[in-house]
Structure formats: structure tokens, C-alpha cells
Design an enzyme around this catalytic site. Structure first.
Site, PDB file in Angstrom:
ATOM      1  N   SER A  32       0.731  -1.095   0.043  1.00 53.44           N
ATOM      2  CA  SER A  32      -0.013   0.154   0.021  1.00 53.44           C
ATOM      3  C   SER A  32       1.184   1.316   0.191  1.00 53.44           C
ATOM      4  O   SER A  32       1.744   1.384   0.765  1.00 53.44           O
ATOM      5  CB  SER A  32      -0.775  -0.016   1.267  1.00 53.44           C
ATOM      6  OG  SER A  32      -1.588  -1.130   1.465  1.00 53.44           O
ATOM      7  N   HIS A  63      -4.196   0.831  -4.124  1.00 50.87           N
ATOM      8  CA  HIS A  63      -3.639  -0.076  -4.686  1.00 50.87           C
ATOM      9  C   HIS A  63      -4.000   0.392  -6.117  1.00 50.87           C
ATOM     10  O   HIS A  63      -5.082   0.203  -6.525  1.00 50.87           O
ATOM     11  CB  HIS A  63      -3.987  -1.490  -4.577  1.00 50.87           C
ATOM     12  CG  HIS A  63      -3.176  -2.059  -3.134  1.00 50.87           C
ATOM     13  ND1 HIS A  63      -2.206  -2.573  -3.059  1.00 50.87           N
ATOM     14  CD2 HIS A  63      -3.652  -1.839  -1.818  1.00 50.87           C
ATOM     15  CE1 HIS A  63      -1.828  -3.071  -1.852  1.00 50.87           C
ATOM     16  NE2 HIS A  63      -2.625  -2.618  -1.096  1.00 50.87           N
ATOM     17  N   HIS A  85      -4.954  -9.681  -2.092  1.00 47.05           N
ATOM     18  CA  HIS A  85      -4.876 -10.449  -1.014  1.00 47.05           C
ATOM     19  C   HIS A  85      -5.674 -11.277  -0.760  1.00 47.05           C
ATOM     20  O   HIS A  85      -7.064 -11.419  -1.477  1.00 47.05           O
ATOM     21  CB  HIS A  85      -5.170  -9.069   0.123  1.00 47.05           C
ATOM     22  CG  HIS A  85      -4.245  -7.926  -0.078  1.00 47.05           C
ATOM     23  ND1 HIS A  85      -4.559  -6.943  -0.872  1.00 47.05           N
ATOM     24  CD2 HIS A  85      -3.161  -7.697   0.585  1.00 47.05           C
ATOM     25  CE1 HIS A  85      -3.583  -6.166  -0.743  1.00 47.05           C
ATOM     26  NE2 HIS A  85      -2.601  -6.320   0.321  1.00 47.05           N
ATOM     27  N   TYR A  87      -7.765 -11.751   1.703  1.00 43.15           N
ATOM     28  CA  TYR A  87      -8.761 -11.198   2.448  1.00 43.15           C
ATOM     29  C   TYR A  87      -9.946 -10.478   1.419  1.00 43.15           C
ATOM     30  O   TYR A  87     -11.038 -10.190   1.619  1.00 43.15           O
ATOM     31  CB  TYR A  87      -8.565 -10.268   3.456  1.00 43.15           C
ATOM     32  CG  TYR A  87      -7.893  -8.924   3.001  1.00 43.15           C
ATOM     33  CD1 TYR A  87      -8.503  -7.956   2.420  1.00 43.15           C
ATOM     34  CD2 TYR A  87      -6.494  -8.895   3.224  1.00 43.15           C
ATOM     35  CE1 TYR A  87      -7.911  -6.607   2.032  1.00 43.15           C
ATOM     36  CE2 TYR A  87      -5.861  -7.582   2.801  1.00 43.15           C
ATOM     37  CZ  TYR A  87      -6.699  -6.573   2.186  1.00 43.15           C
ATOM     38  OH  TYR A  87      -6.051  -5.346   1.755  1.00 43.15           O
ATOM     39  N   GLU A  88      -9.544 -10.355   0.247  1.00 43.05           N
ATOM     40  CA  GLU A  88     -10.416  -9.937  -1.130  1.00 43.05           C
ATOM     41  C   GLU A  88     -11.213 -10.778  -1.518  1.00 43.05           C
ATOM     42  O   GLU A  88     -12.099 -10.537  -2.147  1.00 43.05           O
ATOM     43  CB  GLU A  88      -9.519  -9.181  -2.046  1.00 43.05           C
ATOM     44  CG  GLU A  88      -8.650  -7.789  -1.591  1.00 43.05           C
ATOM     45  CD  GLU A  88      -7.930  -7.026  -2.687  1.00 43.05           C
ATOM     46  OE1 GLU A  88      -8.407  -6.507  -3.749  1.00 43.05           O
ATOM     47  OE2 GLU A  88      -6.586  -7.862  -3.071  1.00 43.05           O
ATOM     48  N   ALA A 115       3.269  -3.265   4.360  1.00 45.31           N
ATOM     49  CA  ALA A 115       2.836  -2.874   5.578  1.00 45.31           C
ATOM     50  C   ALA A 115       2.409  -3.832   6.795  1.00 45.31           C
ATOM     51  O   ALA A 115       2.014  -4.840   6.468  1.00 45.31           O
ATOM     52  CB  ALA A 115       1.767  -1.900   5.561  1.00 45.31           C
ATOM     53  N   MET A 213      -1.056  -8.793   6.324  1.00 45.46           N
ATOM     54  CA  MET A 213      -2.184  -9.957   5.557  1.00 45.46           C
ATOM     55  C   MET A 213      -1.817 -10.107   3.997  1.00 45.46           C
ATOM     56  O   MET A 213      -2.702 -10.202   3.382  1.00 45.46           O
ATOM     57  CB  MET A 213      -3.537  -9.111   5.476  1.00 45.46           C
ATOM     58  CG  MET A 213      -3.978  -8.667   6.976  1.00 45.46           C
ATOM     59  SD  MET A 213      -5.224  -7.629   6.954  1.00 45.46           S
ATOM     60  CE  MET A 213      -5.580  -6.912   8.638  1.00 45.46           C
ATOM     61  N   SER A 214      -0.527 -10.130   4.005  1.00 40.87           N
ATOM     62  CA  SER A 214       0.087 -10.346   2.413  1.00 40.87           C
ATOM     63  C   SER A 214       1.130 -11.222   2.441  1.00 40.87           C
ATOM     64  O   SER A 214       1.496 -11.852   3.463  1.00 40.87           O
ATOM     65  CB  SER A 214       0.429  -9.261   1.559  1.00 40.87           C
ATOM     66  OG  SER A 214       1.456  -8.434   2.127  1.00 40.87           O
ATOM     67  N   ASN A 237       2.595   0.464  12.212  1.00 41.52           N
ATOM     68  CA  ASN A 237       1.622   0.477  13.399  1.00 41.52           C
ATOM     69  C   ASN A 237       2.283  -0.418  14.631  1.00 41.52           C
ATOM     70  O   ASN A 237       2.711  -1.194  13.894  1.00 41.52           O
ATOM     71  CB  ASN A 237       0.463   0.377  13.283  1.00 41.52           C
ATOM     72  CG  ASN A 237      -0.218  -0.846  12.542  1.00 41.52           C
ATOM     73  OD1 ASN A 237      -0.059  -1.334  11.461  1.00 41.52           O
ATOM     74  ND2 ASN A 237      -0.502  -1.712  13.422  1.00 41.52           N
ATOM     75  N   HIS A 249      -6.607   1.678   9.182  1.00 40.53           N
ATOM     76  CA  HIS A 249      -5.999   1.756   8.093  1.00 40.53           C
ATOM     77  C   HIS A 249      -5.402   3.299   7.899  1.00 40.53           C
ATOM     78  O   HIS A 249      -4.363   2.997   7.116  1.00 40.53           O
ATOM     79  CB  HIS A 249      -7.086   1.418   6.790  1.00 40.53           C
ATOM     80  CG  HIS A 249      -6.253   1.221   5.623  1.00 40.53           C
ATOM     81  ND1 HIS A 249      -5.420   0.149   5.325  1.00 40.53           N
ATOM     82  CD2 HIS A 249      -6.595   1.855   4.300  1.00 40.53           C
ATOM     83  CE1 HIS A 249      -4.994   0.390   4.224  1.00 40.53           C
ATOM     84  NE2 HIS A 249      -5.748   1.348   3.416  1.00 40.53           N
TER      85      HIS A 249
HETATM   86  N1  HPA Z   1      -2.042  -6.463  11.414  1.00 38.14           N
HETATM   87  C1  HPA Z   1      -2.233  -6.995  10.355  1.00 38.14           C
HETATM   88  N2  HPA Z   1      -1.891  -6.507   9.114  1.00 38.14           N
HETATM   89  C2  HPA Z   1      -1.522  -5.325   8.870  1.00 38.14           C
HETATM   90  C3  HPA Z   1      -1.219  -4.644  10.210  1.00 38.14           C
HETATM   91  C4  HPA Z   1      -1.579  -5.124  11.484  1.00 38.14           C
HETATM   92  O1  HPA Z   1      -1.407  -4.475  12.601  1.00 38.14           O
HETATM   93  N3  HPA Z   1      -0.699  -3.400  10.079  1.00 38.14           N
HETATM   94  C5  HPA Z   1      -0.303  -3.113   8.632  1.00 38.14           C
HETATM   95  N4  HPA Z   1      -1.019  -4.317   8.254  1.00 38.14           N
END
Ligand code: HPA
Length: 274
Positions: A32, A63, A85, A87-88, A115, A213-214, A237, A249
Site C-alpha cells: 500500500s 492499490h 490479497h 482477504y479480498e 505494511a 495480511m499479504s 503501526n 488503516h
Molecule cells: N495487522 C495486520 N496487518 C497489518 C497491520 C496489523 O497490525 N498493519 C499493517 N498491516
């Protein structure tokens, strides 16, 4: 089960090769907000995913959904601006289909970035972490189903999924640029909900330093294909429950934005060495 077979990979690769005379050696999958690396490419041709046979289309905000073929620091490269992903709703084999196509284009080295939430409490948002290894907690694997021996082995080795040699190069390059990289284990989850604090405590116990998540499906497909991998996470984060604040996000986007130039500078400098 795997619906995408060698002829689909060939068809996608042939289409791409017809749009550019470059023969990419380096593949880049940017997370991202990092697709902007494409702006550093020269002689670039941009191909929207929707034009490429059998390519899925990414649906997540931030994206772009296009492939760029060009030179990065003089090296013929192919860049995915936007990835798929699980999750999509895509299966692991669709998520990693572009890696198969990269292999068919001639790619030998893959740089994956993402990320991730920092699980290691010594980390800070904005840190860049070399991925030393991963834990696949998604419950999915892109190699499930009949194995095509032309693509790779039935039971591929994953003992050095993230190349030691490339990590060393990345570490040295960052040092020359005046900063240190973290190095740790990435744990891949399905998402899209962020983790609970209890899940993060579990992941820390399991040996993970960052969560995202990737990446894991793409890297499994890359190793199956014999591609050498370098993975870098931007700690966007602190993971759930570490700080007394909810995850968003927005925070992920803002942190990536803040370290973007350093991140892109590193990848660009590395391209000459890969
Ligand atoms: N958890 C899962 N996926 C993420 C996070 C997170 O804290 N930050 C960025 N992608």
C-alpha cells in the site's frame, strides 16, 4: 484448488512481452502506498491488470492495479502496483498468479514489500524490517492441488525462503545510506479484521516480530518457482493491544507515507546490486 495452469501463465506472460521489449530480471511487489516506486522507473510501459489475460483485479484502496515494465537503476524490472490479497476473496493461487507470470517473464529475484504491525515491542512505527523468515498463519497455501512439475517441486524446500545473501546486501545498503534495518519474522494472516490483543500475544509467543495480511502466498509460489526473495516490511503501526489505542488503516497509510522516500531509496539502490 488451483484452476490456473501453465497455459494461463504463458498467455499472460506472452501478452506482457508483446507490450514491452524489455526482459525483466527483477520483480517487485509493492505494498500500500509504495507503488509510487514506478515513478522512478525509466522507459516504463504501464499495463492495467484488467488488460492482462487471467489477471485478477485488486479492489483495495491505495492499490493502483497495474503492472509496469521498465528499468530501475538500469535493471530491467517488472513492478506490480497493487497486489492481490486473500482477504479480498482471491484464493492463494490467484494471489500468487503474478509471481508465476514474473517467472515466465524471466524474473530471478523478487522484492516483496508490505505494511505490517509491529509485534516486537522494541520496534517503532516507521521502522523498516528485513523479513528473515515467515510463519504462514493464513491456513492457505498456493501449492494445494495437483503439482505441475514444470513449475516446481511437489514439496519445495522453505528453509531459506528469504535469501540470506540478499538480506546481507540490503543491510549493507541501508547502512551506507545511514540507517539500520530491523530483521525479524513476519507472520501472515488472512485478515481483513485486525488481530485481537490475545492473538498478538500468541503470535509473539510463536516467535513473530511483525504481522500482515499479504506476502506469504506470493513467497511460497516464488520459492516453488526457484525465485530468490528479498522481503521488507514497513512497520506501520504497533500491533493490537500494545498501545492503548485502536488500529486504523489510516495510520497504516500515514506511516507508509512518512517513510516512503527512505523505503523507495533503499529499493532503488538495491536494484543495481540484485
Ligand atoms: N495487522 C495486520 N496487518 C497489518 C497491520 C496489523 O497490525 N498493519 C499493517 N498491516
Amino acid at each position: 484448488m488451483n484452476e490456473l495452469k501453465a497455459p494461463h501463465i504463458r498467455e499472460a506472460a506472452d501478452y506482457i512481452l508483446q507490450r514491452s521489449s524489455l526482459r525483466p530480471e527483477i520483480g517487485l511487489i509493492m505494498g500500500s502506498g509504495l507503488g509510487i516506486l514506478g515513478d522512478h522507473m525509466e522507459n516504463a510501459v504501464t499495463i492495467p491488470y484488467r488488460e492482462i489475460p487471467h489477471f485478477p483485479i485488486s479492489t483495495v484502496e491505495g492499490h493502483a492495479g497495474e503492472l509496469m515494465i521498465g528499468t530501475l537503476s538500469g535493471r530491467p524490472s517488472v513492478l506490480m502496483r497493487g497486489r492481490f490479497h486473500m482477504y479480498e476473496g482471491y484464493g492463494p493461487e490467484l494471489t500468487s498468479f503474478p509471481v508465476r507470470v514474473m517467472k515466465a517473464l524471466g524474473v530471478r529475484t523478487l522484492v516483496v514489500t508490505n505494511a505490517a504491525g509491529g509485534i516486537n515491542t522494541g520496534y517503532e512505527p516507521g521502522d523498516l524490517m528485513l523479513i528473515s523468515d515467515h510463519i504462514n498463519l493464513t491456513g492457505r497455501n498456493p501449492l494445494v492441488g495437483p503439482n505441475d512439475g514444470e513449475l516446481g517441486a511437489r514439496f519445495p524446500d522453505m528453509s531459506e525462503a528469504y535469501s540470506r545473501r540478499l538480506r546481507e546486501l540490503a543491510r549493507e545498503t541501508a547502512r551506507k545510506m545511514g540507517f539500520e534495518l530491523r530483521e525479524g519474522v513476519y507472520i501472515g494472516v488472512l485478515g481483513p479484521s485486525y488481530e485481537t490483543p490475545a492473538e498478538i500475544r500468541m503470535m509473539r509467543t510463536l516467535g513473530a516480530d511483525a504481522v500482515g495480511m499479504s506476502t506469504v502466498a506470493e513467497v511460497i509460489a516464488a520459492r516453488h518457482s526457484g525465485i530468490e526473495v528479498l522481503g521488507i516490511s514497513c512497520i506501520s503501526n504497533m500491533a493490537s493491544g500494545i498501545l492503548d489505542q485502536p488500529l486504523s488503516h489510516q495510520e497504516v497509510i500515514e506511516t507508509t507515507e512518512r517513510v516512503k522516500s527512505r523505503f523507495l531509496g533503499l529499493v532503488t539502490a538495491l536494484a543495481t546490486l540484485l
